[in-house]
Write a protein that holds these residues in place. Sequence first.
Motif, PDB file in Angstrom:
ATOM      1  N   ASN A  74       0.808  -1.225   0.000  1.00 27.45           N
ATOM      2  CA  ASN A  74       0.000   0.000   0.000  1.00 27.45           C
ATOM      3  C   ASN A  74       0.838   1.271   0.000  1.00 27.45           C
ATOM      4  N   THR A  75       2.107   1.157  -0.367  1.00 23.70           N
ATOM      5  CA  THR A  75       2.959   2.349  -0.443  1.00 23.70           C
ATOM      6  C   THR A  75       3.678   2.420  -1.794  1.00 23.70           C
ATOM      7  N   PRO A  76       2.987   2.598  -2.900  1.00 19.63           N
ATOM      8  CA  PRO A  76       1.539   2.863  -2.984  1.00 19.63           C
ATOM      9  C   PRO A  76       0.752   1.583  -3.280  1.00 19.63           C
ATOM     10  N   SER A  77      -0.577   1.679  -3.121  1.00 21.07           N
ATOM     11  CA  SER A  77      -1.471   0.631  -3.601  1.00 21.07           C
ATOM     12  C   SER A  77      -1.835   0.979  -5.045  1.00 21.07           C
ATOM     13  N   ARG A  78      -1.910  -0.041  -5.891  1.00 16.12           N
ATOM     14  CA  ARG A  78      -2.160   0.194  -7.316  1.00 16.12           C
ATOM     15  C   ARG A  78      -3.216  -0.777  -7.832  1.00 16.12           C
ATOM     16  N   ILE A  79      -4.182  -0.259  -8.557  1.00 14.52           N
ATOM     17  CA  ILE A  79      -5.169  -1.071  -9.262  1.00 14.52           C
ATOM     18  C   ILE A  79      -5.204  -0.554 -10.701  1.00 14.52           C
ATOM     19  N   PHE A  80      -5.090  -1.453 -11.683  1.00  8.69           N
ATOM     20  CA  PHE A  80      -4.994  -0.993 -13.063  1.00  8.69           C
ATOM     21  C   PHE A  80      -5.618  -1.997 -14.017  1.00  8.69           C
ATOM     22  N   PHE A  81      -6.002  -1.513 -15.176  1.00 11.61           N
ATOM     23  CA  PHE A  81      -6.494  -2.380 -16.240  1.00 11.61           C
ATOM     24  C   PHE A  81      -6.175  -1.728 -17.579  1.00 11.61           C
ATOM     25  N   GLY A  82      -6.167  -2.538 -18.631  1.00 11.36           N
ATOM     26  CA  GLY A  82      -5.837  -2.010 -19.945  1.00 11.36           C
ATOM     27  C   GLY A  82      -6.374  -2.888 -21.060  1.00 11.36           C
ATOM     28  N   ILE A  83      -6.508  -2.305 -22.236  1.00  6.63           N
ATOM     29  CA  ILE A  83      -6.907  -3.019 -23.439  1.00  6.63           C
ATOM     30  C   ILE A  83      -5.885  -2.695 -24.529  1.00  6.63           C
ATOM     31  N   GLY A  84      -5.765  -3.581 -25.492  1.00  4.36           N
ATOM     32  CA  GLY A  84      -4.791  -3.309 -26.542  1.00  4.36           C
ATOM     33  C   GLY A  84      -4.864  -4.318 -27.663  1.00  4.36           C
ATOM     34  N   GLY A  85      -3.877  -4.240 -28.532  1.00  2.00           N
ATOM     35  CA  GLY A  85      -3.814  -5.148 -29.663  1.00  2.00           C
ATOM     36  C   GLY A  85      -2.421  -5.211 -30.244  1.00  2.00           C
ATOM     37  N   SER A  86      -2.195  -6.211 -31.080  1.00  2.00           N
ATOM     38  CA  SER A  86      -0.904  -6.405 -31.735  1.00  2.00           C
ATOM     39  C   SER A  86      -1.156  -6.684 -33.211  1.00  2.00           C
ATOM     40  N   TYR A  87      -0.325  -6.067 -34.058  1.00  2.00           N
ATOM     41  CA  TYR A  87      -0.478  -6.228 -35.504  1.00  2.00           C
ATOM     42  C   TYR A  87       0.882  -6.512 -36.122  1.00  2.00           C
ATOM     43  N   ARG A  88       0.909  -7.486 -37.042  1.00  2.00           N
ATOM     44  CA  ARG A  88       2.162  -7.901 -37.655  1.00  2.00           C
ATOM     45  C   ARG A  88       2.134  -7.713 -39.169  1.00  2.00           C
TER      46      ARG A  88
END
Length: 360
Positions: free
Chosen positions: A274-288
């Motif tokens: 909790n020093t710090p506390s972190r909550i995260f989320f993400g979206i994404g993609g990959s292209y070749r």
Amino acid sequence: MNSLFAYSKSNLYIFSFLLLLPVLGNSQYTDVINSNRPGVSVSAYAVGKNVVQAEMGLFYEQRDHTLLNTQSDIWGTDISLRYGLLFERLELNYEGTFQDQDITYSNFNLLAKRRDFSRNRLGLKYLIYDPFKNPEANKPNLYSWRANNKFQFKNLLPAVSLYGGANFVFGDNPFYVGEPTLSYRGMIATQSRLTPRFVLITNTAYDRISTDDPELSYTISLSHAFRNPKWSVFVEHQGIQSDRYADLLIRGGIAHLLKENLQLDFNMGASLKNTPSRIFFGIGGSYRMDFHKDSLKPIEDQEADQNGGAIDKDAMKIDKKRKNKGSGAEDIDLGPSKKQLKKLKKAEKKKKKDSSEIDF
């Protein structure tokens, strides 16, 4: 509390469990995109010669610090550009993260803003060992599905690559106050395939070398492909230790292969302190973008076992006994004649009758 090893007993159990998780593996160049997303771990394998790959995402994070009594909202984007350089084992990689952070200092009723690159890195990765290099040693068992899909200790032997790169800090970057424009990063990446569906990746990195606060980190990532191989999930643990910042993170997510050259993904996670506390989320993609072409290898440079077995040293010699008895096809083995086959069948039947063994 600013130490990597200063956390509660319950977190210690979680951390110990993650260390025991198994590992994943892939081949070198493949016809289907092979992305490092949605986690932060890096594969031991390169994308393949003349392959260009972009891996991008958007993320949000809520970060609170109990000792400083601050709350932060962070929005950002990250990108990785990968290119197979010169040969199959070598990869050139750019990694960048740009984020916008609003910080509220509750004790002083103040609002501050940070906006810049929290990551701006260029490097090279080279595969130094590949346990799947010899196809003869990794042939599937044609008689047993279980033998091909069960865990075997030999599968723990990982592919290993080395990474060397540089971090760049331009202008008055609020995330790295007082740091030099250039610092360095080194990493060892391993990748093991436990079963055809489970792969383990580990990264051990020493970052921001030549600064006052170098950073040591590790990442352990376990992936699993479903029966429909277009879907896969992962769980990942990351530890970070430096005088400037220390943390323990856990994240997980899912990826979907939309096309051979396009993958979409989602991930979320949190810190274990909790020093710090972190909550995260993400979206994404990959292209070749695949410009790969298999290089032709002269036959004199090929190993005999790769094309139908070893060549007998006397294979090209003409049999003197048969030299003048043929009709132009003396050097071609046409197999046994009909008469020879009849004789062989009779001999086999006679052998079975004379044998005292039970024929199963």
